[in-house]
Motif scaffolding. Structure first.
Motif, PDB file in Angstrom:
ATOM      1  N   GLY A 176       0.710  -1.159   0.441  1.00 34.58           N
ATOM      2  CA  GLY A 176      -0.092  -0.195  -0.148  1.00 34.58           C
ATOM      3  C   GLY A 176       0.172   1.410  -0.001  1.00 34.58           C
ATOM      4  O   GLY A 176       0.049   2.716   0.071  1.00 34.58           O
ATOM      5  N   VAL A 177       2.020   1.025   0.318  1.00 37.90           N
ATOM      6  CA  VAL A 177       3.092   2.584   0.432  1.00 37.90           C
ATOM      7  C   VAL A 177       3.460   2.957  -1.254  1.00 37.90           C
ATOM      8  O   VAL A 177       3.353   1.929  -2.214  1.00 37.90           O
ATOM      9  N   GLU A 178       3.280   4.631  -1.386  1.00 35.12           N
ATOM     10  CA  GLU A 178       3.160   4.976  -2.804  1.00 35.12           C
ATOM     11  C   GLU A 178       4.569   4.742  -3.083  1.00 35.12           C
ATOM     12  O   GLU A 178       5.892   5.017  -2.023  1.00 35.12           O
ATOM     13  N   ILE A 179       5.292   4.838  -4.151  1.00 31.98           N
ATOM     14  CA  ILE A 179       6.102   4.873  -4.734  1.00 31.98           C
ATOM     15  C   ILE A 179       5.935   6.731  -5.033  1.00 31.98           C
ATOM     16  O   ILE A 179       5.704   6.448  -6.465  1.00 31.98           O
ATOM     17  N   ASN A 180       7.334   7.419  -5.113  1.00 36.98           N
ATOM     18  CA  ASN A 180       7.261   8.789  -4.954  1.00 36.98           C
ATOM     19  C   ASN A 180       8.668   8.807  -5.849  1.00 36.98           C
ATOM     20  O   ASN A 180       9.184   9.060  -5.241  1.00 36.98           O
ATOM     21  N   SER A 181       7.263   8.824  -7.116  1.00 34.29           N
ATOM     22  CA  SER A 181       9.099  10.223  -8.082  1.00 34.29           C
ATOM     23  C   SER A 181       8.599  10.148  -9.047  1.00 34.29           C
ATOM     24  O   SER A 181       7.552  10.588  -9.150  1.00 34.29           O
ATOM     25  N   TYR A 182       9.272  10.882 -10.383  1.00 31.93           N
ATOM     26  CA  TYR A 182       9.655  11.388 -11.723  1.00 31.93           C
ATOM     27  C   TYR A 182       9.298  10.840 -12.352  1.00 31.93           C
ATOM     28  O   TYR A 182       9.658  11.446 -13.536  1.00 31.93           O
ATOM     29  N   GLN A 183       9.669   9.622 -12.031  1.00 30.52           N
ATOM     30  CA  GLN A 183       9.096   8.333 -13.100  1.00 30.52           C
ATOM     31  C   GLN A 183       7.826   8.950 -14.381  1.00 30.52           C
ATOM     32  O   GLN A 183       7.330   8.048 -12.824  1.00 30.52           O
ATOM     33  N   ARG A 184       7.254   8.438 -15.366  1.00 35.06           N
ATOM     34  CA  ARG A 184       6.612   7.951 -16.740  1.00 35.06           C
ATOM     35  C   ARG A 184       6.911   7.229 -17.553  1.00 35.06           C
ATOM     36  O   ARG A 184       8.032   6.662 -17.808  1.00 35.06           O
ATOM     37  N   ASP A 185       5.785   6.871 -17.406  1.00 37.43           N
ATOM     38  CA  ASP A 185       5.545   5.755 -18.841  1.00 37.43           C
ATOM     39  C   ASP A 185       6.372   4.685 -17.936  1.00 37.43           C
ATOM     40  O   ASP A 185       6.694   4.146 -17.055  1.00 37.43           O
ATOM     41  N   GLY A 186       6.787   3.957 -19.377  1.00 36.86           N
ATOM     42  CA  GLY A 186       7.111   2.618 -19.284  1.00 36.86           C
ATOM     43  C   GLY A 186       6.308   1.279 -19.233  1.00 36.86           C
ATOM     44  O   GLY A 186       5.528   1.591 -18.954  1.00 36.86           O
ATOM     45  N   ALA A 187       7.306   0.600 -19.133  1.00 31.98           N
ATOM     46  CA  ALA A 187       6.687  -1.425 -19.766  1.00 31.98           C
ATOM     47  C   ALA A 187       6.186  -1.169 -17.582  1.00 31.98           C
ATOM     48  O   ALA A 187       7.077  -0.586 -16.957  1.00 31.98           O
ATOM     49  N   ALA A 188       5.601  -1.757 -16.864  1.00 30.07           N
ATOM     50  CA  ALA A 188       5.107  -3.104 -16.003  1.00 30.07           C
ATOM     51  C   ALA A 188       4.403  -1.071 -15.240  1.00 30.07           C
ATOM     52  O   ALA A 188       5.198  -0.503 -13.651  1.00 30.07           O
ATOM     53  N   CYS A 189       3.951  -0.242 -15.930  1.00 20.79           N
ATOM     54  CA  CYS A 189       3.457   0.650 -14.721  1.00 20.79           C
ATOM     55  C   CYS A 189       2.471   0.439 -14.078  1.00 20.79           C
ATOM     56  O   CYS A 189       1.001   0.205 -15.300  1.00 20.79           O
ATOM     57  N   TYR A 190       2.228   0.540 -13.344  1.00 23.02           N
ATOM     58  CA  TYR A 190       1.367   0.684 -12.077  1.00 23.02           C
ATOM     59  C   TYR A 190       0.579   1.843 -11.443  1.00 23.02           C
ATOM     60  O   TYR A 190       1.206   2.782 -11.818  1.00 23.02           O
ATOM     61  N   GLY A 191      -1.168   1.788 -11.773  1.00 22.86           N
ATOM     62  CA  GLY A 191      -1.340   3.456 -11.200  1.00 22.86           C
ATOM     63  C   GLY A 191      -1.605   4.186 -12.269  1.00 22.86           C
ATOM     64  O   GLY A 191      -1.806   3.000 -13.546  1.00 22.86           O
ATOM     65  N   ASP A 192      -1.886   5.399 -11.937  1.00 21.89           N
ATOM     66  CA  ASP A 192      -2.422   6.092 -12.733  1.00 21.89           C
ATOM     67  C   ASP A 192      -0.951   7.067 -13.311  1.00 21.89           C
ATOM     68  O   ASP A 192      -1.172   8.008 -14.539  1.00 21.89           O
ATOM     69  N   ASN A 193       0.157   6.359 -13.585  1.00 26.74           N
ATOM     70  CA  ASN A 193       1.407   6.875 -13.812  1.00 26.74           C
ATOM     71  C   ASN A 193       1.455   8.273 -13.356  1.00 26.74           C
ATOM     72  O   ASN A 193       1.783   8.886 -14.280  1.00 26.74           O
ATOM     73  N   GLY A 194       1.336   8.468 -12.404  1.00 29.97           N
ATOM     74  CA  GLY A 194       1.654  10.317 -11.879  1.00 29.97           C
ATOM     75  C   GLY A 194       0.085  11.309 -11.943  1.00 29.97           C
ATOM     76  O   GLY A 194       0.222  11.911 -11.750  1.00 29.97           O
ATOM     77  N   GLY A 195      -0.759  10.656 -12.780  1.00 31.07           N
ATOM     78  CA  GLY A 195      -1.650  11.403 -12.772  1.00 31.07           C
ATOM     79  C   GLY A 195      -1.424  12.780 -13.744  1.00 31.07           C
ATOM     80  O   GLY A 195      -0.738  13.081 -14.985  1.00 31.07           O
ATOM     81  N   GLY A 196      -1.682  13.388 -13.421  1.00 37.44           N
ATOM     82  CA  GLY A 196      -1.834  14.883 -14.133  1.00 37.44           C
ATOM     83  C   GLY A 196      -0.835  16.048 -13.531  1.00 37.44           C
ATOM     84  O   GLY A 196      -0.424  17.702 -13.415  1.00 37.44           O
ATOM     85  N   ALA A 197       0.187  15.598 -12.610  1.00 40.06           N
ATOM     86  CA  ALA A 197       1.267  16.199 -11.793  1.00 40.06           C
ATOM     87  C   ALA A 197       2.023  16.175 -12.591  1.00 40.06           C
ATOM     88  O   ALA A 197       2.689  15.197 -13.847  1.00 40.06           O
ATOM     89  N   PRO A 198       2.965  17.389 -12.913  1.00 37.67           N
ATOM     90  CA  PRO A 198       4.433  17.438 -13.559  1.00 37.67           C
ATOM     91  C   PRO A 198       5.269  16.151 -13.172  1.00 37.67           C
ATOM     92  O   PRO A 198       5.496  15.790 -12.164  1.00 37.67           O
ATOM     93  N   ASN A 199       6.345  15.879 -14.170  1.00 39.90           N
ATOM     94  CA  ASN A 199       7.167  14.837 -13.599  1.00 39.90           C
ATOM     95  C   ASN A 199       8.855  15.720 -13.714  1.00 39.90           C
ATOM     96  O   ASN A 199       9.317  15.140 -14.655  1.00 39.90           O
ATOM     97  N   TYR A 200       8.905  16.807 -13.801  1.00 42.24           N
ATOM     98  CA  TYR A 200      10.025  17.331 -13.171  1.00 42.24           C
ATOM     99  C   TYR A 200      10.350  18.105 -11.431  1.00 42.24           C
ATOM    100  O   TYR A 200       9.431  18.436 -10.734  1.00 42.24           O
ATOM    101  N   TYR A 201      11.298  18.151 -11.953  1.00 39.07           N
ATOM    102  CA  TYR A 201      11.766  18.953 -10.430  1.00 39.07           C
ATOM    103  C   TYR A 201      12.532  19.392  -9.884  1.00 39.07           C
ATOM    104  O   TYR A 201      13.735  19.485 -10.995  1.00 39.07           O
TER     105      TYR A 201
END
Length: 360
Positions: A218-243
């Motif tokens: 149940g722990v969320e994986i908090n990262s800015y990685q998006r897309d690619g194989a074996a992506c679970y969940g909503d792929n970060g939704g509409g949040a930005p993927n840069y820091y």
């Protein structure tokens, strides 16, 4: 070392020439090789094996105070090691003995457990150590740096599905909890990169999202990685993927920040430092930790593999590895090699005779 034990690229057979060639050219492999062929290398199944972190880690408390430590696991299922002959006999009819023994033990609720220990050096002890304390071919003697009991871990269930819970595991050396940080061990640093790189190659960039690789259910994986194989969940939704960003995105955890430390010295590529004794660990182990019977068993086990190497490689192993430890032990191995070669020759002759009789 690992590559020297792979199969020959031409014959696809295991090659004693490759193995012993490398050992003879790198004297710092001697201690590891001695342990491998000792009783330690013939533990009676996975349940009865001890374990070690091999590397030293920097350990930091809540006040930022630093020590360096190695991690050890000591089995609570002690048993005599297999004899050399028992190990050879199991190889044919029961090649999966270790896996079967572990699985059956857990299935029968005879849960195997290990005591967890830390072995610690202070910063002052690290600086005063006569050799490189972060060299993984070195051995921190327990009489000098005693084991400190920390806890116990127990294996209390078998995988429901082997692929999902074992094959998909991503063992990343760089995944460290707060309070345990990398030491200056250069092999550790190489593995911190290499293991992660291998996992990405095997499982893709989203490997931390695979259920078995999550830190807890149940722990969320908090990262800015998006897309690619074996992506679970909503792929970060509409949040930005840069820091960094100004939209409430993830920020690094201060609890995971590493404690700084000072270094000094020359930065260069070094081989074995001139004047270093690469055999002191093996010599001390032979003198302090192995009795006459274990020495005999170890010499017999070494000879069984060394006999299959070319003669020039065998002689180099004696000169570069065994004789610098102890001449008497080297002579003992040599006698066992001679016996093993005679037995192999007799077996070949008997086999040839049986074939000739069969043709008649």
């Amino acid at each position: 070392m690992s590559r020297s034990r792979k199969r020959n690229p031409k014959t696809h057979l295991k090659s004693q020439d490759m193995w012993w060639d490398f050992v003879s050219l790198r004297p710092e492999t001697t201690f590891h090789t001695l342990l491998l062929f000792s009783d330690i290398g013939r533990a009676h199944g996975y349940r009865r094996m001890n374990g070690s972190s091999v590397h030293a880690y920097k350990m930091v408390n809540s006040q930022g105070e630093v020590v360096y430590g190695k991690i050890h696991w000591k089995t609570e299922q002690p048993a005599p090691p297999m004899t050399f002959q028992e190990a050879k006999d199991l190889l044919g009819p029961q090649p999966d003995y270790f896996t079967q023994d572990l699985y059956d033990s857990i299935e029968n609720k005879n849960f195997p457990s290990w005591i967890l220990y830390f072995q610690v050096m202070t910063v002052e002890e690290i600086n005063a150590y006569p050799r490189n304390p972060f060299d993984i071919t070195r051995n921190w003697r327990v009489e000098d740096y005693p084991l400190i009991e920390v806890g116990r871990f127990t294996l209390d269930r078998n995988p429901v599905n082997f692929f999902a819970e074992v094959e998909q595991v991503g063992m990343n050396v760089a995944n460290l909890v707060p309070g345990i940080e990398p030491s200056p061990d250069r092999m550790l640093h190489g593995r911190m990169f290499g293991y992660a790189d291998a996992i990405i190659y095997r499982q893709g960039t989203n490997w931390p999202q695979i259920p078995i690789n999550r830190p807890a259910p149940g722990v969320e994986i908090n990262s800015y990685q998006r897309d690619g194989a074996a992506c679970y969940g909503d792929n970060g939704g509409g949040a930005p993927n840069y820091y960094p960003n100004s939209f409430g995105g993830h920020v690094p955890s201060q609890a995971a920040e590493h404690v700084s430390f000072s270094v000094e010295g020359v930065v260069d590529r070094f081989d074995v430092p001139e004047g270093d004794d690469e055999f002191i660990e093996a010599r001390m182990w032979l003198e302090r930790d192995m009795g006459p019977e274990e020495r005999r068993r170890t010499a017999e086990a070494i000879a069984d593999r060394l006999k299959d190497a070319r003669e020039e490689i065998r002689e180099r192993v004696f000169k570069n590895n065994w004789e610098p430890i102890d001449q008497q032990f080297a002579d003992q191995i040599r006698r066992e090699v001679e016996v093993a070669l005679r037995n192999a020759a007799n077996n070949n002759n008997n086999s040839s005779l049986r074939k000739m009789k069969g043709k008649k």
